[in-house]
Design a protein around this motif. Structure first.
Motif, PDB file in Angstrom:
ATOM      1  N   LEU A  54       0.812  -1.215   0.000  1.00  0.00           N
ATOM      2  CA  LEU A  54       0.000   0.000   0.000  1.00  0.00           C
ATOM      3  C   LEU A  54       0.849   1.270   0.000  1.00  0.00           C
ATOM      4  O   LEU A  54       0.460   2.270  -0.609  1.00  0.00           O
ATOM      5  N   ASP A  55       1.990   1.242   0.656  1.00  0.00           N
ATOM      6  CA  ASP A  55       2.862   2.416   0.641  1.00  0.00           C
ATOM      7  C   ASP A  55       3.344   2.710  -0.771  1.00  0.00           C
ATOM      8  O   ASP A  55       3.343   3.867  -1.213  1.00  0.00           O
ATOM      9  N   ARG A  58       0.430   4.126  -2.785  1.00  0.00           N
ATOM     10  CA  ARG A  58       0.175   5.528  -2.456  1.00  0.00           C
ATOM     11  C   ARG A  58       1.192   6.433  -3.139  1.00  0.00           C
ATOM     12  O   ARG A  58       0.852   7.490  -3.664  1.00  0.00           O
ATOM     13  N   GLU A  59       2.446   6.007  -3.106  1.00  0.00           N
ATOM     14  CA  GLU A  59       3.503   6.792  -3.745  1.00  0.00           C
ATOM     15  C   GLU A  59       3.254   6.911  -5.252  1.00  0.00           C
ATOM     16  O   GLU A  59       3.377   7.993  -5.829  1.00  0.00           O
ATOM     17  N   MET A  61       0.335   6.595  -6.832  1.00  0.00           N
ATOM     18  CA  MET A  61      -0.851   7.436  -7.046  1.00  0.00           C
ATOM     19  C   MET A  61      -0.511   8.904  -6.867  1.00  0.00           C
ATOM     20  O   MET A  61      -0.956   9.759  -7.647  1.00  0.00           O
ATOM     21  N   GLY A  62       0.282   9.214  -5.853  1.00  0.00           N
ATOM     22  CA  GLY A  62       0.695  10.598  -5.645  1.00  0.00           C
ATOM     23  C   GLY A  62       1.472  11.132  -6.831  1.00  0.00           C
ATOM     24  O   GLY A  62       1.215  12.248  -7.308  1.00  0.00           O
ATOM     25  N   GLU A  82      -6.066  13.777   0.554  1.00  0.00           N
ATOM     26  CA  GLU A  82      -6.870  12.661   1.055  1.00  0.00           C
ATOM     27  C   GLU A  82      -6.066  11.372   1.081  1.00  0.00           C
ATOM     28  O   GLU A  82      -6.120  10.619   2.037  1.00  0.00           O
ATOM     29  N   ILE A  83      -5.300  11.111   0.045  1.00  0.00           N
ATOM     30  CA  ILE A  83      -4.474   9.906  -0.016  1.00  0.00           C
ATOM     31  C   ILE A  83      -3.431   9.942   1.104  1.00  0.00           C
ATOM     32  O   ILE A  83      -3.213   8.962   1.804  1.00  0.00           O
ATOM     33  N   THR A  84      -2.804  11.075   1.300  1.00  0.00           N
ATOM     34  CA  THR A  84      -1.772  11.228   2.307  1.00  0.00           C
ATOM     35  C   THR A  84      -2.342  11.009   3.705  1.00  0.00           C
ATOM     36  O   THR A  84      -1.699  10.390   4.552  1.00  0.00           O
ATOM     37  N   ARG A  86      -4.596   9.025   4.731  1.00  0.00           N
ATOM     38  CA  ARG A  86      -5.016   7.656   5.004  1.00  0.00           C
ATOM     39  C   ARG A  86      -3.840   6.747   5.324  1.00  0.00           C
ATOM     40  O   ARG A  86      -4.024   5.547   5.472  1.00  0.00           O
ATOM     41  N   CYS A  87      -2.673   7.275   5.434  1.00  0.00           N
ATOM     42  CA  CYS A  87      -1.476   6.443   5.689  1.00  0.00           C
ATOM     43  C   CYS A  87      -1.562   5.739   7.015  1.00  0.00           C
ATOM     44  O   CYS A  87      -2.081   6.143   7.955  1.00  0.00           O
TER      45      CYS A  87
END
Length: 87
Positions: A54-55, A58-59, A61-62, A82-84, A86-87
């Motif tokens: 997931l990390d 996220r990276e 997607m960012g 929003e993505i950030t 949810r970490c």
């Protein structure tokens, strides 16, 4: 599917059954995702359990969202925040 089953993951047989994929087709796709660092496989006896990283997702997607708006990342900032969070 692996994101929805995080952090437990699924074994390759469960994925193949749920998606109605042939084992060799699924294996090739899982290998591509693993080589990209988006998933990881861990041997459990005769099976391999795959988990989403997931990390890393996220990276990715960012990065994609920051680059999506023609050099104007502020357009995507609400989604990035929003993505950030949810970490």
């Amino acid at each position: 599917m692996l994101v929805r089953h995080a952090p437990e993951g699924l074994n390759a047989g469960e994925i193949a059954t749920a998606l109605n994929f042939r084992a060799n087709t699924l294996s090739a796709n899982l290998t591509v995702l693993a080589n990209a660092g988006l998933i990881a496989g861990e041997r459990e006896g005769r099976h391999i359990r795959y988990r989403a990283d997931l990390d890393c997702m996220r990276e990715l997607m960012g990065f994609l969202l920051e680059d999506c708006c023609g050099g104007s990342p502020e357009i995507c900032r609400p989604i990035l925040d929003e993505i950030t969070c949810r970490c």
